[in-house]
Design a protein around this motif. Structure first.
Motif, PDB file in Angstrom:
ATOM      1  N   SER A 145      -2.400  35.429 -46.950  1.00 51.91           N
ATOM      2  CA  SER A 145      -2.255  34.098 -46.796  1.00 51.91           C
ATOM      3  C   SER A 145      -0.754  33.784 -46.588  1.00 51.91           C
ATOM      4  N   GLY A 146      -0.189  34.610 -46.950  1.00 52.06           N
ATOM      5  CA  GLY A 146       1.538  34.740 -47.054  1.00 52.06           C
ATOM      6  C   GLY A 146       2.017  33.777 -48.163  1.00 52.06           C
ATOM      7  N   VAL A 147       1.223  33.640 -49.200  1.00 52.60           N
ATOM      8  CA  VAL A 147       1.478  32.557 -50.341  1.00 52.60           C
ATOM      9  C   VAL A 147       2.423  33.452 -51.291  1.00 52.60           C
ATOM     10  N   TYR A 148       2.450  34.604 -51.217  1.00 55.68           N
ATOM     11  CA  TYR A 148       3.420  35.546 -51.851  1.00 55.68           C
ATOM     12  C   TYR A 148       4.778  35.964 -50.652  1.00 55.68           C
ATOM     13  N   ASP A 149       6.038  35.872 -50.938  1.00 50.22           N
ATOM     14  CA  ASP A 149       6.704  36.460 -50.023  1.00 50.22           C
ATOM     15  C   ASP A 149       6.946  37.835 -50.137  1.00 50.22           C
ATOM     16  N   THR A 150       7.945  38.556 -49.318  1.00 51.81           N
ATOM     17  CA  THR A 150       8.078  39.773 -49.481  1.00 51.81           C
ATOM     18  C   THR A 150       8.486  40.535 -50.822  1.00 51.81           C
ATOM     19  N   GLN A 151       8.986  39.570 -51.621  1.00 56.14           N
ATOM     20  CA  GLN A 151       9.587  39.757 -53.054  1.00 56.14           C
ATOM     21  C   GLN A 151       8.569  39.504 -54.148  1.00 56.14           C
ATOM     22  N   GLY A 152       7.299  38.923 -53.619  1.00 56.66           N
ATOM     23  CA  GLY A 152       6.230  38.502 -54.808  1.00 56.66           C
ATOM     24  C   GLY A 152       6.586  37.158 -54.987  1.00 56.66           C
ATOM     25  N   ARG A 153       7.469  36.440 -54.598  1.00 56.41           N
ATOM     26  CA  ARG A 153       7.854  34.913 -55.051  1.00 56.41           C
ATOM     27  C   ARG A 153       6.573  33.843 -54.142  1.00 56.41           C
ATOM     28  N   PHE A 154       6.319  32.855 -55.028  1.00 56.75           N
ATOM     29  CA  PHE A 154       5.308  31.909 -54.489  1.00 56.75           C
ATOM     30  C   PHE A 154       5.852  31.006 -53.467  1.00 56.75           C
ATOM     31  N   VAL A 155       5.176  30.775 -52.229  1.00 58.13           N
ATOM     32  CA  VAL A 155       5.750  30.079 -51.209  1.00 58.13           C
ATOM     33  C   VAL A 155       4.733  28.778 -51.210  1.00 58.13           C
ATOM     34  N   PRO A 156       5.253  27.777 -51.532  1.00 57.15           N
ATOM     35  CA  PRO A 156       4.484  26.344 -51.831  1.00 57.15           C
ATOM     36  C   PRO A 156       3.966  25.907 -50.341  1.00 57.15           C
ATOM     37  N   SER A 157       4.753  26.248 -49.584  1.00 58.01           N
ATOM     38  CA  SER A 157       4.145  25.618 -48.057  1.00 58.01           C
ATOM     39  C   SER A 157       3.144  26.272 -47.650  1.00 58.01           C
ATOM     40  N   LYS A 158       3.110  27.657 -47.731  1.00 57.61           N
ATOM     41  CA  LYS A 158       1.908  28.599 -47.394  1.00 57.61           C
ATOM     42  C   LYS A 158       0.738  28.404 -48.262  1.00 57.61           C
ATOM     43  N   PHE A 159       0.855  27.956 -49.376  1.00 54.14           N
ATOM     44  CA  PHE A 159      -0.231  27.371 -50.274  1.00 54.14           C
ATOM     45  C   PHE A 159      -0.713  26.180 -49.763  1.00 54.14           C
ATOM     46  N   GLU A 160      -0.028  25.428 -49.474  1.00 54.88           N
ATOM     47  CA  GLU A 160      -0.616  24.091 -49.006  1.00 54.88           C
ATOM     48  C   GLU A 160      -1.295  24.258 -47.640  1.00 54.88           C
ATOM     49  N   ASP A 161      -0.663  25.363 -46.742  1.00 50.27           N
ATOM     50  CA  ASP A 161      -1.335  25.460 -45.329  1.00 50.27           C
ATOM     51  C   ASP A 161      -2.661  25.976 -45.375  1.00 50.27           C
ATOM     52  N   ILE A 162      -3.138  26.633 -46.804  1.00 50.75           N
ATOM     53  CA  ILE A 162      -4.644  27.181 -46.696  1.00 50.75           C
ATOM     54  C   ILE A 162      -5.698  25.976 -46.862  1.00 50.75           C
ATOM     55  N   PHE A 163      -5.103  24.446 -47.451  1.00 46.72           N
ATOM     56  CA  PHE A 163      -5.762  23.524 -47.740  1.00 46.72           C
ATOM     57  C   PHE A 163      -5.916  22.655 -46.682  1.00 46.72           C
ATOM     58  N   CYS A 164      -4.671  22.405 -45.908  1.00 43.07           N
ATOM     59  CA  CYS A 164      -4.442  21.674 -44.752  1.00 43.07           C
ATOM     60  C   CYS A 164      -5.212  22.022 -43.562  1.00 43.07           C
ATOM     61  N   LYS A 165      -5.154  23.518 -43.566  1.00 45.23           N
ATOM     62  CA  LYS A 165      -5.726  24.052 -42.277  1.00 45.23           C
ATOM     63  C   LYS A 165      -7.316  24.303 -42.312  1.00 45.23           C
ATOM     64  N   HIS A 166      -7.755  24.426 -43.427  1.00 45.49           N
ATOM     65  CA  HIS A 166      -9.065  25.070 -43.575  1.00 45.49           C
ATOM     66  C   HIS A 166     -10.096  24.123 -44.586  1.00 45.49           C
ATOM     67  N   ALA A 167      -9.415  23.332 -45.447  1.00 46.78           N
ATOM     68  CA  ALA A 167     -10.134  22.436 -46.207  1.00 46.78           C
ATOM     69  C   ALA A 167     -10.826  21.178 -45.363  1.00 46.78           C
ATOM     70  N   HIS A 168     -11.915  21.346 -44.776  1.00 42.62           N
ATOM     71  CA  HIS A 168     -12.383  20.042 -43.929  1.00 42.62           C
ATOM     72  C   HIS A 168     -13.260  19.189 -44.637  1.00 42.62           C
ATOM     73  N   SER A 169     -14.088  19.687 -45.530  1.00 41.68           N
ATOM     74  CA  SER A 169     -14.887  19.046 -46.456  1.00 41.68           C
ATOM     75  C   SER A 169     -14.401  17.917 -47.520  1.00 41.68           C
ATOM     76  N   ASN A 170     -13.494  18.617 -48.139  1.00 47.03           N
ATOM     77  CA  ASN A 170     -12.887  18.029 -49.064  1.00 47.03           C
ATOM     78  C   ASN A 170     -11.179  18.552 -49.251  1.00 47.03           C
ATOM     79  N   LYS A 171     -10.165  17.642 -49.177  1.00 44.99           N
ATOM     80  CA  LYS A 171      -8.934  18.041 -49.074  1.00 44.99           C
ATOM     81  C   LYS A 171      -8.619  19.118 -50.173  1.00 44.99           C
ATOM     82  N   ASP A 172      -9.132  19.276 -51.293  1.00 42.59           N
ATOM     83  CA  ASP A 172      -8.595  19.929 -52.601  1.00 42.59           C
ATOM     84  C   ASP A 172      -9.525  20.985 -52.789  1.00 42.59           C
ATOM     85  N   SER A 173     -10.468  21.320 -51.978  1.00 44.24           N
ATOM     86  CA  SER A 173     -11.219  22.416 -52.313  1.00 44.24           C
ATOM     87  C   SER A 173     -11.765  23.098 -50.948  1.00 44.24           C
ATOM     88  N   LEU A 174     -12.226  24.577 -51.291  1.00 46.26           N
ATOM     89  CA  LEU A 174     -12.945  25.194 -50.196  1.00 46.26           C
ATOM     90  C   LEU A 174     -14.407  25.437 -50.364  1.00 46.26           C
TER      91      LEU A 174
END
Length: 243
Positions: A145-174
Protein backbone atom coordinates in the motif's frame (compact mmCIF):
# COMPACT_ATOMS: atom_id res chain seq x y z
CA UNK A 1 44.49 8.61 6.29
CA UNK A 2 43.25 8.79 2.72
CA UNK A 3 39.65 7.65 2.32
CA UNK A 4 39.11 7.19 6.05
CA UNK A 5 37.12 9.26 8.53
CA UNK A 6 36.49 8.95 12.25
CA UNK A 7 33.06 8.93 13.86
CA UNK A 8 31.98 8.64 17.50
CA UNK A 9 29.12 6.20 18.10
CA UNK A 10 27.32 4.94 21.19
CA UNK A 11 26.76 1.19 21.40
CA UNK A 12 24.61 -0.76 23.86
CA UNK A 13 27.06 -2.96 25.75
CA UNK A 14 24.84 -4.63 28.31
CA UNK A 15 21.19 -4.92 29.23
CA UNK A 16 19.67 -5.89 32.55
CA UNK A 17 15.92 -6.57 32.58
CA UNK A 18 14.50 -5.70 35.98
CA UNK A 19 10.82 -6.33 35.29
CA UNK A 20 8.25 -5.95 32.51
CA UNK A 21 8.53 -2.16 32.50
CA UNK A 22 12.08 -1.43 33.67
CA UNK A 23 15.34 -2.04 31.88
CA UNK A 24 18.89 -0.81 32.34
CA UNK A 25 21.05 -0.27 29.27
CA UNK A 26 24.80 0.27 29.68
CA UNK A 27 26.35 2.21 26.83
CA UNK A 28 29.86 2.27 25.46
CA UNK A 29 31.23 5.17 23.44
CA UNK A 30 33.36 4.06 20.51
CA UNK A 31 35.53 5.86 18.00
CA UNK A 32 34.69 4.11 14.75
CA UNK A 33 36.97 4.27 11.72
CA UNK A 34 34.85 4.54 8.59
CA UNK A 35 35.74 3.96 4.96
CA UNK A 36 33.16 4.37 2.20
CA UNK A 37 30.36 4.17 4.74
CA UNK A 38 31.55 0.93 6.35
CA UNK A 39 33.06 0.52 9.83
CA UNK A 40 36.58 -0.93 9.54
CA UNK A 41 37.71 -0.56 13.15
CA UNK A 42 36.62 0.69 16.55
CA UNK A 43 38.25 1.82 19.80
CA UNK A 44 36.40 2.10 23.12
CA UNK A 45 36.47 5.63 24.55
CA UNK A 46 34.34 5.38 27.69
CA UNK A 47 31.46 3.55 29.32
CA UNK A 48 28.42 5.41 30.57
CA UNK A 49 25.69 4.54 33.08
CA UNK A 50 22.25 3.56 32.03
CA UNK A 51 18.91 4.48 30.58
CA UNK A 52 16.04 3.20 32.68
CA UNK A 53 12.38 2.57 32.06
CA UNK A 54 10.40 1.93 28.91
CA UNK A 55 12.58 4.34 26.91
CA UNK A 56 15.57 2.10 27.49
CA UNK A 57 13.64 -1.00 26.47
CA UNK A 58 12.45 0.62 23.25
CA UNK A 59 15.98 1.82 22.43
CA UNK A 60 17.37 -1.66 22.79
CA UNK A 61 14.63 -3.04 20.53
CA UNK A 62 16.07 -0.95 17.69
CA UNK A 63 15.36 2.78 17.75
CA UNK A 64 16.99 4.30 14.67
CA UNK A 65 14.75 7.06 13.32
CA UNK A 66 15.09 10.40 15.14
CA UNK A 67 15.47 8.63 18.50
CA UNK A 68 12.26 6.68 18.01
CA UNK A 69 11.34 3.36 16.53
CA UNK A 70 9.78 3.63 13.11
CA UNK A 71 6.19 2.46 12.71
CA UNK A 72 7.41 -0.69 10.94
CA UNK A 73 9.84 -1.47 13.76
CA UNK A 74 7.02 -1.08 16.29
CA UNK A 75 4.87 -3.38 14.16
CA UNK A 76 7.54 -6.10 14.22
CA UNK A 77 8.76 -5.49 17.79
CA UNK A 78 5.59 -7.07 19.21
CA UNK A 79 6.91 -10.43 18.02
CA UNK A 80 10.28 -9.82 19.68
CA UNK A 81 9.08 -11.54 22.81
CA UNK A 82 12.29 -11.20 24.85
CA UNK A 83 13.04 -7.69 23.55
CA UNK A 84 16.59 -8.44 22.37
CA UNK A 85 16.09 -6.84 18.96
CA UNK A 86 15.85 -10.19 17.13
CA UNK A 87 12.74 -12.17 16.19
CA UNK A 88 13.21 -15.91 15.79
CA UNK A 89 10.56 -18.25 14.32
CA UNK A 90 9.66 -19.47 17.81
CA UNK A 91 8.91 -15.87 18.84
CA UNK A 92 6.82 -15.25 15.73
CA UNK A 93 4.88 -18.40 16.63
CA UNK A 94 4.42 -17.17 20.22
CA UNK A 95 3.27 -13.77 19.00
CA UNK A 96 0.60 -15.24 16.73
CA UNK A 97 -0.59 -17.51 19.50
CA UNK A 98 -0.72 -14.53 21.85
CA UNK A 99 -3.20 -12.71 19.60
CA UNK A 100 -5.43 -15.76 19.31
CA UNK A 101 -4.26 -17.63 16.20
CA UNK A 102 -4.41 -21.42 16.14
CA UNK A 103 -1.40 -23.70 16.20
CA UNK A 104 -1.50 -24.44 12.46
CA UNK A 105 -1.79 -20.79 11.37
CA UNK A 106 0.87 -19.73 13.88
CA UNK A 107 3.26 -22.42 12.64
CA UNK A 108 2.76 -21.59 8.97
CA UNK A 109 3.07 -17.86 9.67
CA UNK A 110 6.30 -18.23 11.64
CA UNK A 111 7.93 -20.25 8.87
CA UNK A 112 6.60 -18.08 6.03
CA UNK A 113 7.55 -14.78 7.69
CA UNK A 114 10.96 -15.66 9.09
CA UNK A 115 12.16 -17.62 6.06
CA UNK A 116 10.93 -14.83 3.79
CA UNK A 117 12.34 -11.84 5.68
CA UNK A 118 15.38 -13.10 7.55
CA UNK A 119 17.97 -12.79 4.79
CA UNK A 120 16.85 -9.21 4.09
CA UNK A 121 17.51 -8.00 7.63
CA UNK A 122 20.78 -9.80 8.42
CA UNK A 123 23.67 -11.61 6.79
CA UNK A 124 23.04 -15.05 8.27
CA UNK A 125 19.57 -16.50 7.79
CA UNK A 126 19.96 -20.30 7.79
CA UNK A 127 19.38 -22.24 9.98
CA UNK A 128 17.78 -20.01 12.68
CA UNK A 129 16.14 -17.44 10.35
CA UNK A 130 16.39 -14.42 12.66
CA UNK A 131 14.70 -11.13 11.80
CA UNK A 132 16.61 -8.07 13.03
CA UNK A 133 14.12 -5.41 14.12
CA UNK A 134 16.40 -2.46 13.38
CA UNK A 135 16.80 -3.58 9.75
CA UNK A 136 13.20 -4.53 9.06
CA UNK A 137 12.80 -1.68 6.54
CA UNK A 138 15.19 -3.62 4.27
CA UNK A 139 12.60 -6.41 4.06
CA UNK A 140 9.85 -4.16 2.73
CA UNK A 141 8.21 -5.96 -0.21
CA UNK A 142 6.57 -4.70 -3.36
CA UNK A 143 2.88 -4.66 -4.31
CA UNK A 144 2.05 -3.04 -0.99
CA UNK A 145 0.00 0.00 0.00
CA UNK A 146 2.99 2.32 0.41
CA UNK A 147 1.89 3.22 3.94
CA UNK A 148 5.44 2.45 5.09
CA UNK A 149 8.13 4.47 3.31
CA UNK A 150 11.59 3.07 2.49
CA UNK A 151 12.72 3.71 6.08
CA UNK A 152 9.68 2.06 7.62
CA UNK A 153 8.01 5.33 8.61
CA UNK A 154 4.24 5.74 8.54
CA UNK A 155 2.92 7.83 5.62
CA UNK A 156 -0.51 9.27 6.60
CA UNK A 157 -1.51 10.24 3.04
CA UNK A 158 -0.97 6.69 1.78
CA UNK A 159 -3.02 5.32 4.65
CA UNK A 160 -5.90 7.67 3.84
CA UNK A 161 -5.69 6.62 0.19
CA UNK A 162 -6.66 3.07 1.15
CA UNK A 163 -10.08 4.21 2.30
CA UNK A 164 -10.54 7.14 -0.10
CA UNK A 165 -10.01 4.86 -3.09
CA UNK A 166 -11.48 1.55 -1.96
CA UNK A 167 -13.99 2.06 0.90
CA UNK A 168 -17.15 2.43 -1.21
CA UNK A 169 -19.79 1.06 1.16
CA UNK A 170 -18.57 2.85 4.27
CA UNK A 171 -15.81 5.47 4.32
CA UNK A 172 -14.28 4.05 7.51
CA UNK A 173 -14.22 0.34 6.72
CA UNK A 174 -13.46 -2.25 4.05
CA UNK A 175 -15.56 -5.20 2.91
CA UNK A 176 -13.94 -8.39 1.68
CA UNK A 177 -14.67 -7.37 -1.92
CA UNK A 178 -13.17 -3.90 -1.40
CA UNK A 179 -10.09 -5.48 0.14
CA UNK A 180 -9.65 -7.64 -2.95
CA UNK A 181 -10.02 -4.53 -5.11
CA UNK A 182 -7.24 -2.81 -3.16
CA UNK A 183 -4.91 -5.79 -3.42
CA UNK A 184 -5.47 -5.92 -7.16
CA UNK A 185 -4.81 -2.17 -7.52
CA UNK A 186 -1.56 -2.42 -5.54
CA UNK A 187 -0.25 -5.38 -7.50
CA UNK A 188 2.98 -4.75 -9.38
CA UNK A 189 3.33 -6.69 -12.67
CA UNK A 190 5.53 -9.79 -12.39
CA UNK A 191 5.94 -9.28 -8.62
CA UNK A 192 4.60 -12.63 -7.48
CA UNK A 193 6.49 -12.66 -4.18
CA UNK A 194 5.30 -9.18 -3.18
CA UNK A 195 1.75 -9.90 -4.29
CA UNK A 196 1.65 -13.13 -2.27
CA UNK A 197 3.05 -11.39 0.81
CA UNK A 198 0.49 -8.57 0.60
CA UNK A 199 -2.38 -10.97 -0.04
CA UNK A 200 -1.39 -13.12 2.95
CA UNK A 201 -0.95 -10.17 5.33
CA UNK A 202 -4.28 -8.56 4.50
CA UNK A 203 -6.28 -11.79 4.39
CA UNK A 204 -4.98 -12.88 7.81
CA UNK A 205 -5.76 -9.42 9.17
CA UNK A 206 -9.28 -9.53 7.75
CA UNK A 207 -9.86 -13.03 9.10
CA UNK A 208 -8.72 -12.09 12.61
CA UNK A 209 -10.06 -8.55 12.91
CA UNK A 210 -13.25 -8.13 10.89
CA UNK A 211 -16.19 -7.03 13.01
CA UNK A 212 -19.53 -8.82 13.44
CA UNK A 213 -20.74 -7.23 10.21
CA UNK A 214 -17.80 -8.58 8.22
CA UNK A 215 -16.07 -5.18 7.96
CA UNK A 216 -12.42 -4.28 8.57
CA UNK A 217 -12.53 -0.97 10.42
CA UNK A 218 -10.19 1.94 9.66
CA UNK A 219 -9.09 2.29 13.29
CA UNK A 220 -8.18 -1.38 13.35
CA UNK A 221 -6.02 -1.08 10.24
CA UNK A 222 -4.33 2.03 11.63
CA UNK A 223 -3.41 0.19 14.81
CA UNK A 224 -1.80 -2.61 12.81
CA UNK A 225 0.80 -0.29 11.35
CA UNK A 226 2.44 0.54 14.70
CA UNK A 227 1.74 -2.82 16.33
CA UNK A 228 -0.60 -1.41 18.98
CA UNK A 229 -3.39 -3.66 17.71
CA UNK A 230 -1.36 -6.76 18.57
CA UNK A 231 -0.81 -5.58 22.13
CA UNK A 232 -4.52 -4.86 22.51
CA UNK A 233 -5.47 -8.29 21.14
CA UNK A 234 -3.02 -10.02 23.48
CA UNK A 235 -4.44 -8.21 26.52
CA UNK A 236 -8.03 -8.95 25.49
CA UNK A 237 -7.21 -12.62 25.00
CA UNK A 238 -5.46 -12.80 28.38
CA UNK A 239 -8.51 -11.21 30.05
CA UNK A 240 -10.89 -13.70 28.41
CA UNK A 241 -8.76 -16.62 29.56
CA UNK A 242 -8.79 -15.36 33.16
CA UNK A 243 -12.55 -15.05 33.08
Amino acid sequence: MNGFKQQEVWFCNAVVLLDDMMVVCVFVKMKVLMKRGNAVGRVQVCEFGAVMGDVGKRWFAGIVVNGEQSALQKHVAFFDRNKDGIVYPSETFQGFRAIGCGVILSTVASLFINMGLSSCTGKKAFPRFPIYVENIHKAKHGSDSGVYDTQGRFVPSKFEDIFCKHAHSNKDSLTSQELNEMLKANRTPKDRAGSLASWTEWKVLFFLCKDKNGLLQKDTVRAVYDGSLFEKMEKERATRRKN
